[in-house]
Design an enzyme around this catalytic site. Structure first.
Site, PDB file in Angstrom:
ATOM      1  N   SER A 128       0.828  -1.206   0.000  1.00 11.70           N
ATOM      2  CA  SER A 128       0.000   0.000   0.000  1.00 11.70           C
ATOM      3  C   SER A 128       0.857   1.249   0.000  1.00 11.70           C
ATOM      4  O   SER A 128       1.919   1.294   0.617  1.00 11.70           O
ATOM      5  CB  SER A 128      -0.921   0.016   1.221  1.00 11.70           C
ATOM      6  OG  SER A 128      -1.700   1.203   1.229  1.00 11.70           O
ATOM      7  N   LYS A 182      -4.636  -6.693   3.259  1.00 17.05           N
ATOM      8  CA  LYS A 182      -4.632  -5.577   2.306  1.00 17.05           C
ATOM      9  C   LYS A 182      -6.047  -5.299   1.798  1.00 17.05           C
ATOM     10  O   LYS A 182      -6.428  -4.146   1.585  1.00 17.05           O
ATOM     11  CB  LYS A 182      -3.708  -5.912   1.126  1.00 17.05           C
ATOM     12  CG  LYS A 182      -3.664  -4.832   0.017  1.00 17.05           C
ATOM     13  CD  LYS A 182      -3.283  -3.462   0.569  1.00 17.05           C
ATOM     14  CE  LYS A 182      -2.847  -2.490  -0.518  1.00 17.05           C
ATOM     15  NZ  LYS A 182      -3.750  -2.322  -1.641  1.00 17.05           N
ATOM     16  N   HIS A 185      -7.736  -3.401   4.497  1.00 14.25           N
ATOM     17  CA  HIS A 185      -7.140  -2.059   4.437  1.00 14.25           C
ATOM     18  C   HIS A 185      -7.846  -1.213   3.385  1.00 14.25           C
ATOM     19  O   HIS A 185      -8.211  -0.067   3.630  1.00 14.25           O
ATOM     20  CB  HIS A 185      -5.644  -2.183   4.120  1.00 14.25           C
ATOM     21  CG  HIS A 185      -4.988  -0.909   3.661  1.00 14.25           C
ATOM     22  ND1 HIS A 185      -5.183  -0.372   2.409  1.00 14.25           N
ATOM     23  CD2 HIS A 185      -4.130  -0.068   4.302  1.00 14.25           C
ATOM     24  CE1 HIS A 185      -4.482   0.739   2.282  1.00 14.25           C
ATOM     25  NE2 HIS A 185      -3.839   0.943   3.417  1.00 14.25           N
ATOM     26  N   ASN A 186      -8.045  -1.784   2.214  1.00 16.78           N
ATOM     27  CA  ASN A 186      -8.691  -1.032   1.145  1.00 16.78           C
ATOM     28  C   ASN A 186     -10.148  -0.731   1.467  1.00 16.78           C
ATOM     29  O   ASN A 186     -10.671   0.323   1.098  1.00 16.78           O
ATOM     30  CB  ASN A 186      -8.592  -1.798  -0.177  1.00 16.78           C
ATOM     31  CG  ASN A 186      -7.199  -1.742  -0.778  1.00 16.78           C
ATOM     32  OD1 ASN A 186      -6.239  -1.388  -0.089  1.00 16.78           O
ATOM     33  ND2 ASN A 186      -7.059  -2.097  -2.033  1.00 16.78           N
ATOM     34  N   GLU A 189     -10.097   2.118   3.670  1.00 21.86           N
ATOM     35  CA  GLU A 189      -9.761   3.266   2.815  1.00 21.86           C
ATOM     36  C   GLU A 189     -11.007   3.821   2.123  1.00 21.86           C
ATOM     37  O   GLU A 189     -11.201   5.045   2.055  1.00 21.86           O
ATOM     38  CB  GLU A 189      -8.723   2.830   1.783  1.00 21.86           C
ATOM     39  CG  GLU A 189      -8.293   3.880   0.788  1.00 21.86           C
ATOM     40  CD  GLU A 189      -7.357   3.288  -0.258  1.00 21.86           C
ATOM     41  OE1 GLU A 189      -7.611   3.495  -1.461  1.00 21.86           O
ATOM     42  OE2 GLU A 189      -6.381   2.602   0.136  1.00 21.86           O
TER      43      GLU A 189
END
Length: 478
Positions: A128, A182, A185-186, A189
Site C-alpha cells: 500500500s 490488504k 485495508h482497502n 480506505e
C-alpha cells in the site's frame, strides 16, 4: 553473468517504482515486462545500473541467484495466473514467487497450494502507498509460508516506509492472510475517503469556497485527524487549473471509480456475519455516483430541500469544530469495523493475526496512514498479562472519544438530513454506535415475524437461554 537477489515482473507504475526503490537501497534487480519499451525506460531511469533488463523470461530467471525470489507486479486475476504458468517451468524447488498486486486472497491460497505441490513457495504481499509509496517506501503486508516470510523480511524491511525507525512491514500470517489484510485495508480506505467527501459536501453546503475548505482540512491535519488522506484533501482543494484559474476539484466529473477490493470486503464481511456498514455506505456511494445521467434526470423529478446549511459567518468556527468531531468519531467506527472483521476472520481461519502490529505498520507508507493508528496499536496490546480488547469500542480511549464527540456528531447528521445533503457514511457510523450501545433492539419483533411466516422459533426473556419456542399465530389475509 551477475546473479541478482530479486527479480521483478511487471513494470507499470507500481512495479517500476518498486524496482527503483529496491535499486535505491542497494539491491540489483532483474526486470522483465511483456513490453520491451517498459524495460528500456526502467533501466534508463536507474543510471547506476542496478536494474538489469531481460529479453525473455528464460533470461530473466537465469539472471537470478538461487534460491530465486520473483516479485510479480501485474494486474490481479487472470494475468497473475498467466505469468505463473509461464514462470513455473523455469523455476525449481525452494524458489519463491511473491504476488505484490491486489489479488483476492482466495486466489492467493489456490495458487499457493498448486505451487507447494511442486516445491515452490508462494507469498501474497499486500503493498500500500500508491505510486509515491512504491517509490519512497510503502507499507507491506506479506502472508505465506513462515520460512519464506523470514527470508524475505530483510528485503522488504529495506524498502518499506519507516515510522520511529521501525519499518512498516510485518509477516502477517499463513496462506492468503497478507492479501486479506490488504483487502480490509482497502475497505477501510473506502470508508475514510467517503467520510472525507461527506465533510467536503457539508462545507460546500455551508457556503465555504475551496480556499476556505483547504484551510479547514489543513487545520484538521494539525490535530487528531492528522492523516495522509486529510493532508492530500487540503492540497487538492487548494489546487487551481493553470488554464482557467478554476479550482481543479470543481472541474472533475462527480463519477467515482472502483477496482473491486471494497466490494470483496463487503462480500467477505457478509459471509463472516461482521458489520462493516461504513464500508458498505462508501461502496454504495461510489455506485450511485457512477449513475450520473440517472441522477441528473431524477433531480428534475424528485423534490427535496436545497442542499444549503444556514451557517452565519460568526458560527463558522463552531460548525467546523462540530464537523471535525463528527468526522473523527465516524472514522473510529470505520476502523473498529475493519479490525472486527480482521479479528473474526483470523479466529475462524486460525491465522493468529497480530492486530497491533498491523495497525503499527499502517502508520506509514500506506494510504490510510493516520496519527490515531498508534491508539489502535495500544488498544490491541496485551498489558500486564491482560488480554487486548475484543473490539475497539471497548478501548477506553475510543469510548471516551465517541462519548465526547457524539453530541456534535448528532447535530451534524441532523443538519445534513434536514438540508438534504447525503451523508450515508456519517449516518451509518452513528447508527452502528447507537445499535452497539443499545441493551435492547427491535429484533424481538423481527424474530416474531420470522416465526410467523417460517416457524423459525425464538427465545424468551423469561426462560433460560437456548430454549426454542414457537407461537401458533392467527391466520391473516395476504
Amino acid at each position: 553473468m551477475q546473479q541478482h537477489p530479486i527479480g521483478l515482473i511487471g513494470l507499470g507504475v507500481m512495479g517500476r517504482n518498486l524496482a527503483l526503490n529496491l535499486a535505491d537501497h542497494g539491491h540489483t534487480v532483474a526486470i522483465w515486462d511483456r513490453d520491451p519499451e517498459a524495460i528500456t525506460r526502467a533501466v534508463a531511469a536507474q543510471p547506476e545500473g542496478r536494474l538489469a533488463g531481460a529479453a525473455t523470461l528464460a533470461d530473466f530467471v537465469a539472471a537470478l541467484a538461487r534460491p530465486r525470489q520473483v516479485l510479480l507486479m501485474v494486474n490481479a486475476g487472470a494475468p497473475v495466473d498467466d505469468v505463473i504458468a509461464r514462470l513455473q517451468p523455469l523455476l525449481e524447488a525452494g524458489d519463491v514467487i511473491i504476488d505484490g498486486g491486489n489479488s483476492l486472497y482466495t486466489d492467493t491460497e489456490r495458487r499457493a497450494a498448486a505451487l507447494a505441490a511442486v516445491g515452490l513457495d508462494f507469498v501474497g504481499a499486500g503493498v500500500s502507498g500508491g505510486e509515491e509509496g512504491a517509490r519512497k517506501g510503502p507499507a507491506i503486508m506479506p502472508g505465506g509460508p513462515a520460512a519464506a516470510l523470514a527470508r524475505l523480511q530483510p528485503l522488504f524491511a529495506s524498502i518499506a516506509a519507516r515510522v520511529d525507525g521501525e519499518p512498516c512491514v510485518t509477516p502477517v500470517g499463513p496462506g492468503g492472510s497478507g492479501h486479506y489484510v490488504k483487502m480490509v485495508h482497502n475497505g477501510i480506505e473506502y470508508g475514510d475517503m467517503q467520510l472525507i467527501c461527506e465533510a467536503y459536501a457539508l462545507l460546500q453546503a455551508a457556503g465555504f469556497d475551496t480556499d476556505a475548505m483547504a484551510a479547514v482540512f489543513a487545520g484538521w491535519n494539525a490535530g487528531p485527524l492528522r492523516s495522509y488522506l486529510i493532508e492530500i484533501t487540503a492540497a487538492i482543494l487548494a489546487q487551481r487549473d493553470a488554464e482557467t484559474g478554476t479550482p481543479v476539484v470543481d472541474l472533475i466529473l462527480d463519477k467515482a471509480g472502483q477496482k473491486g477490493t471494497g466490494q470483496w470486503t463487503l462480500v467477505n464481511a457478509a459471509q463472516q456475519a461482521v458489520v462493516v456498514s461504513v464500508m458498505g455506505a462508501a461502496v454504495d456511494a461510489r455506485v450511485l455516483s457512477s449513475r450520473k445521467d440517472a441522477r441528473v434526470a431524477a433531480s428534475a423529478r424528485l423534490q427535496g430541500p436545497p442542499p444549503m446549511l444556514a451557517v452565519p459567518p460568526a458560527e463558522r468556527a463552531a460548525f467546523v469544530e462540530r464537523l471535525g468531531q463528527a468526522l473523527y468519531a465516524a472514522k473510529i467506527i470505520s476502523y473498529a469495523q475493519g479490525f472486527d472483521l480482521l479479528r473474526t476472520t483470523s479466529e475462524q481461519r486460525g491465522w493468529q493475526l497480530d492486530l497491533g502490529a498491523i495497525a503499527r505498520i499502517w502508520r506509514g507508507g500506506c494510504i490510510i496512514r493516520a496519527q490515531f493508528l498508534s491508539r489502535i496499536t495500544e488498544a490491541c496490546a496485551t498489558v500486564d498479562g491482560a488480554a487486548p480488547v475484543a473490539h475497539l469500542l471497548e478501548a477506553p480511549y475510543f469510548a471516551q472519544a465517541l462519548n465526547t464527540a457524539q453530541g456534535a456528531w448528532r447535530t451534524v447528521v441532523a443538519q445534513a438530513v434536514t438540508a438534504g445533503v447525503p451523508v450515508p457514511a456519517l449516518s451509518a457510523a452513528l447508527a452502528y454506535l447507537d445499535a452497539s450501545r443499545s441493551a435492547r433492539l427491535p429484533a424481538n419483533l423481527l424474530q416474531a415475524q420470522r416465526d410467523f411466516f417460517g416457524a423459525h422459533t425464538y427465545e424468551r426473556v423469561d426462560r433460560p437461554a437456548g430454549q426454542a419456542f414457537h407461537t401458533l399465530w392467527p391466520a391473516v389475509q395476504g
